[in-house]
Design a protein around this motif. Structure first.
Motif, PDB file in Angstrom:
ATOM      1  N   ASN A 161      -6.152 -10.538  -2.509  1.00 14.81           N
ATOM      2  CA  ASN A 161      -6.369  -9.427  -2.530  1.00 14.81           C
ATOM      3  C   ASN A 161      -7.204  -8.827  -3.328  1.00 14.81           C
ATOM      4  N   PRO A 162      -7.681  -7.876  -2.309  1.00 12.51           N
ATOM      5  CA  PRO A 162      -9.232  -7.526  -2.835  1.00 12.51           C
ATOM      6  C   PRO A 162      -9.160  -6.606  -3.972  1.00 12.51           C
ATOM      7  N   HIS A 163      -8.196  -5.550  -3.863  1.00 13.93           N
ATOM      8  CA  HIS A 163      -7.568  -4.526  -4.877  1.00 13.93           C
ATOM      9  C   HIS A 163      -6.876  -4.175  -5.854  1.00 13.93           C
ATOM     10  N   GLN A 164      -6.689  -5.493  -6.390  1.00 19.10           N
ATOM     11  CA  GLN A 164      -5.738  -6.096  -7.679  1.00 19.10           C
ATOM     12  C   GLN A 164      -6.804  -5.128  -8.707  1.00 19.10           C
ATOM     13  N   TYR A 165      -8.118  -5.037  -9.183  1.00 19.59           N
ATOM     14  CA  TYR A 165      -8.692  -4.264 -10.024  1.00 19.59           C
ATOM     15  C   TYR A 165      -8.160  -3.161 -10.234  1.00 19.59           C
ATOM     16  N   HIS A 166      -8.556  -1.941  -9.224  1.00 19.06           N
ATOM     17  CA  HIS A 166      -8.150  -0.853  -8.804  1.00 19.06           C
ATOM     18  C   HIS A 166      -6.756  -0.674  -8.991  1.00 19.06           C
ATOM     19  N   ALA A 167      -6.011  -1.107  -8.843  1.00 24.14           N
ATOM     20  CA  ALA A 167      -4.445  -0.551  -9.005  1.00 24.14           C
ATOM     21  C   ALA A 167      -3.938  -0.783 -10.311  1.00 24.14           C
ATOM     22  N   GLY A 219      -0.309   4.525 -18.026  1.00 23.81           N
ATOM     23  CA  GLY A 219       0.944   3.279 -18.288  1.00 23.81           C
ATOM     24  C   GLY A 219       1.869   2.759 -18.337  1.00 23.81           C
ATOM     25  N   ILE A 220       1.793   1.992 -17.371  1.00 22.94           N
ATOM     26  CA  ILE A 220       2.534   1.223 -16.649  1.00 22.94           C
ATOM     27  C   ILE A 220       2.795   0.097 -17.083  1.00 22.94           C
ATOM     28  N   ALA A 221       1.564  -0.433 -17.204  1.00 28.19           N
ATOM     29  CA  ALA A 221       0.531  -1.861 -17.415  1.00 28.19           C
ATOM     30  C   ALA A 221      -0.477  -1.319 -18.692  1.00 28.19           C
ATOM     31  N   PRO A 222      -0.233  -2.487 -19.604  1.00 32.24           N
ATOM     32  CA  PRO A 222      -0.974  -2.759 -20.873  1.00 32.24           C
ATOM     33  C   PRO A 222      -2.420  -2.405 -20.576  1.00 32.24           C
ATOM     34  N   VAL A 223      -2.907  -1.652 -21.702  1.00 33.66           N
ATOM     35  CA  VAL A 223      -4.538  -0.796 -21.600  1.00 33.66           C
ATOM     36  C   VAL A 223      -5.144  -1.583 -21.709  1.00 33.66           C
ATOM     37  N   VAL A 224      -5.478  -1.029 -20.156  1.00 36.77           N
ATOM     38  CA  VAL A 224      -7.424  -2.228 -20.017  1.00 36.77           C
ATOM     39  C   VAL A 224      -8.492  -2.113 -21.214  1.00 36.77           C
ATOM     40  N   HIS A 225      -9.197  -3.506 -21.821  1.00 36.84           N
ATOM     41  CA  HIS A 225     -10.381  -2.996 -22.649  1.00 36.84           C
ATOM     42  C   HIS A 225     -11.666  -3.605 -21.872  1.00 36.84           C
ATOM     43  N   HIS A 226     -11.275  -3.940 -21.170  1.00 34.24           N
ATOM     44  CA  HIS A 226     -11.917  -5.105 -20.165  1.00 34.24           C
ATOM     45  C   HIS A 226     -12.210  -5.802 -18.677  1.00 34.24           C
ATOM     46  N   HIS A 278       3.340  -2.762  -7.061  1.00 35.34           N
ATOM     47  CA  HIS A 278       2.583  -3.919  -7.543  1.00 35.34           C
ATOM     48  C   HIS A 278       3.623  -4.854  -6.590  1.00 35.34           C
ATOM     49  N   ASN A 279       4.148  -5.595  -5.816  1.00 35.09           N
ATOM     50  CA  ASN A 279       4.185  -6.679  -4.872  1.00 35.09           C
ATOM     51  C   ASN A 279       4.829  -7.303  -5.386  1.00 35.09           C
ATOM     52  N   ASP A 280       4.746  -7.958  -7.171  1.00 34.21           N
ATOM     53  CA  ASP A 280       5.489  -9.227  -6.510  1.00 34.21           C
ATOM     54  C   ASP A 280       6.670  -8.627  -8.742  1.00 34.21           C
ATOM     55  N   LEU A 281       7.376  -8.089  -7.771  1.00 29.21           N
ATOM     56  CA  LEU A 281       8.350  -7.227  -9.414  1.00 29.21           C
ATOM     57  C   LEU A 281       8.892  -8.802  -9.586  1.00 29.21           C
ATOM     58  N   ILE A 282       9.225  -9.758  -9.640  1.00 39.51           N
ATOM     59  CA  ILE A 282       9.704 -10.343 -10.321  1.00 39.51           C
ATOM     60  C   ILE A 282       9.745 -10.001 -11.790  1.00 39.51           C
ATOM     61  N   PHE A 304       9.485  -6.816 -21.995  1.00 40.91           N
ATOM     62  CA  PHE A 304       9.941  -5.856 -22.739  1.00 40.91           C
ATOM     63  C   PHE A 304       9.063  -6.224 -24.595  1.00 40.91           C
ATOM     64  N   ASP A 305       8.838  -5.093 -24.953  1.00 39.48           N
ATOM     65  CA  ASP A 305       8.018  -5.434 -26.161  1.00 39.48           C
ATOM     66  C   ASP A 305       8.708  -4.374 -27.339  1.00 39.48           C
ATOM     67  N   GLY A 306      10.364  -4.229 -27.117  1.00 34.44           N
ATOM     68  CA  GLY A 306      11.205  -4.375 -28.269  1.00 34.44           C
ATOM     69  C   GLY A 306      11.356  -2.246 -28.225  1.00 34.44           C
ATOM     70  N   GLN A 307      11.072  -2.003 -28.182  1.00 38.05           N
ATOM     71  CA  GLN A 307      10.629   0.043 -27.400  1.00 38.05           C
ATOM     72  C   GLN A 307      10.667   0.520 -26.204  1.00 38.05           C
ATOM     73  N   ARG A 308      10.096  -1.060 -25.148  1.00 37.56           N
ATOM     74  CA  ARG A 308       9.560   0.227 -23.273  1.00 37.56           C
ATOM     75  C   ARG A 308       9.532  -1.400 -22.555  1.00 37.56           C
ATOM     76  N   LEU A 309       9.032  -1.327 -21.159  1.00 41.58           N
ATOM     77  CA  LEU A 309       8.859  -2.056 -20.061  1.00 41.58           C
ATOM     78  C   LEU A 309       7.748  -1.414 -19.647  1.00 41.58           C
ATOM     79  N   TRP A 310       6.985  -3.116 -19.623  1.00 41.41           N
ATOM     80  CA  TRP A 310       5.097  -3.090 -18.992  1.00 41.41           C
ATOM     81  C   TRP A 310       5.170  -3.517 -17.609  1.00 41.41           C
ATOM     82  N   LEU A 311       4.493  -3.360 -16.875  1.00 39.85           N
ATOM     83  CA  LEU A 311       4.786  -4.417 -15.597  1.00 39.85           C
ATOM     84  C   LEU A 311       3.265  -4.766 -15.778  1.00 39.85           C
ATOM     85  N   ILE A 312       2.905  -5.742 -15.409  1.00 41.58           N
ATOM     86  CA  ILE A 312       1.937  -7.311 -15.519  1.00 41.58           C
ATOM     87  C   ILE A 312       1.534  -7.779 -14.315  1.00 41.58           C
ATOM     88  N   ASP A 313       0.376  -8.271 -14.512  1.00 43.07           N
ATOM     89  CA  ASP A 313       0.331  -9.271 -13.255  1.00 43.07           C
ATOM     90  C   ASP A 313       0.168  -8.631 -11.347  1.00 43.07           C
TER      91      ASP A 313
END
Length: 335
Positions: free
Chosen positions: A68-74, A82-89, A187-191, A197-206
């Motif tokens: 998928n060529p659009h993963q980084y844009h997504a 605020g759905i995925a972790p903060v991106v630094h690079h 997301h298309n891979d929501l397994i 879960f960080d103890g407070q809230r949920l995040w989506l990764i990958d």
């Protein structure tokens, strides 16, 4: 500053890692680098501590023909929301990302138990789908068909053994195309392994598979992995939709669930084919979900092995044909 931190990376990836960390943190001191468990994609993730704070550096695996060529844009959109972790690079050419590190806890520890968890996931998914859309990549039945065609070409199974699946895919794809009315950020891979879960809230990764898609694809995956009981399914759908689903949506959801099951059959069986077999498999029989779990518990099947993945693939194939409960994605099996 540790002088040997770069040695935590494979030799072939050291310059990629060095450049990514310099891009994220400049001349800041790198304190420690620790490999962390990767998923089925072949990515190399590392926990990197800088100034006493942890970050995640992720070097993607080898690009596939279906990449998928659009993963980084997504990912950028999801992080800004605020759905995925903060991106630094991000370096799209080198396929490497640096984000915040999420110290996660098992989903089973979510306050309120499974019912509260599926409600939270439904609300998070609604936020994603109501936000900015991602670029379009491919129609979902097409990506499922491409992956399944690849499995058929590998010779993993004897000739003709997958003909019934191919014919059913054609019928489902035709019916599915007639009812699609909107596309959303997906997301298309929501397994479960991609929900933290960080103890407070949920995040989506990958976000490797993220692009604009049918909203029901993510819904179908959650229903087959986490919201597997009728009460949980109802709670999740209401949290996602804001109301109880009508008959038309439920009918379309069944078509989508069939497609997601065949997709994950393709994921499992592609890996099985890549490992090689002495001869084509001539038997599609597979255990029930209960028997499969018992075999894992008894040590008769080993999580993560080629044999276990091949069996999982056949269970997903059976689920695609019959509508039986699929094996899901228990972390112990995919680790």
């Amino acid at each position: 500053m540790r002088k040997d931190w770069i040695e935590a990376f494979p030799a072939a990836q050291r310059e990629t890692a060095r450049a990514a960390l310099a891009g994220a943190f400049g001349p800041a001191q790198i304190d420690t680098v620790t490999p962390v468990g990767g998923g089925a994609s072949g990515a190399l993730p590392y926990r990197v501590e800088v100034g006493g704070r942890p970050y995640l550096l992720r070097i993607e695996g080898k690009a596939s023909p279906l990449r998928n060529p659009h993963q980084y844009h997504a990912l950028r959109i999801a992080a800004a929301s605020g759905i995925a972790p903060v991106v630094h690079h991000i370096d799209e050419v080198a396929r490497v990302v640096v984000t915040d590190f999420i110290a996660h806890r098992p989903l089973q520890t979510y306050p309120g138990g499974p019912a509260a968890l599926v409600v939270a996931i439904g609300a998070l998914l609604a936020r994603l789908q109501e936000g900015p859309v991602f670029p379009h990549f491919v129609d979902y039945p097409d990506i499922v068909g491409r992956l399944f065609a690849h499995v058929r070409r590998t010779g993993l199974f004897a000739d003709g053994l997958l003909d019934a699946h191919f014919e059913r895919l054609g019928r489902i794809s035709q019916a599915y195309a007639g009812g699609l009315d909107r596309l959303v950020a997906s997301h298309n891979d929501l397994i479960p392994g991609n929900i933290l879960f960080d103890g407070q809230r949920l995040w989506l990764i990958d976000w490797e598979s993220a692009y604009r898609n049918d909203p029901l694809v993510d819904v179908a995956t959650v229903l087959d992995t986490l919201a597997t009981a009728p009460a949980l399914e109802a709670a999740f759908l209401r949290a996602w939709l804001g109301r109880a689903p009508d008959a038309d949506l439920l009918t379309r959801l069944e078509l989508t669930r069939a497609l997601t099951r065949l997709y994950y059959a393709g994921v499992m069986l592609s890996g099985s084919a890549a490992a090689g077999r002495a001869a084509p498999d001539t038997d599609l029989s597979c255990p029930s979900l209960e028997d499969f779990r018992q075999a894992i518990a008894d040590g008769l099947l080993t999580p993560g092995t080629v044999e276990t993945r091949h069996l999982l693939g056949k269970m997903f194939l059976a689920s695609f044909l019959t509508g039986a409960e699929p094996p899901g994605f228990e972390h112990a099996v995919l680790a």
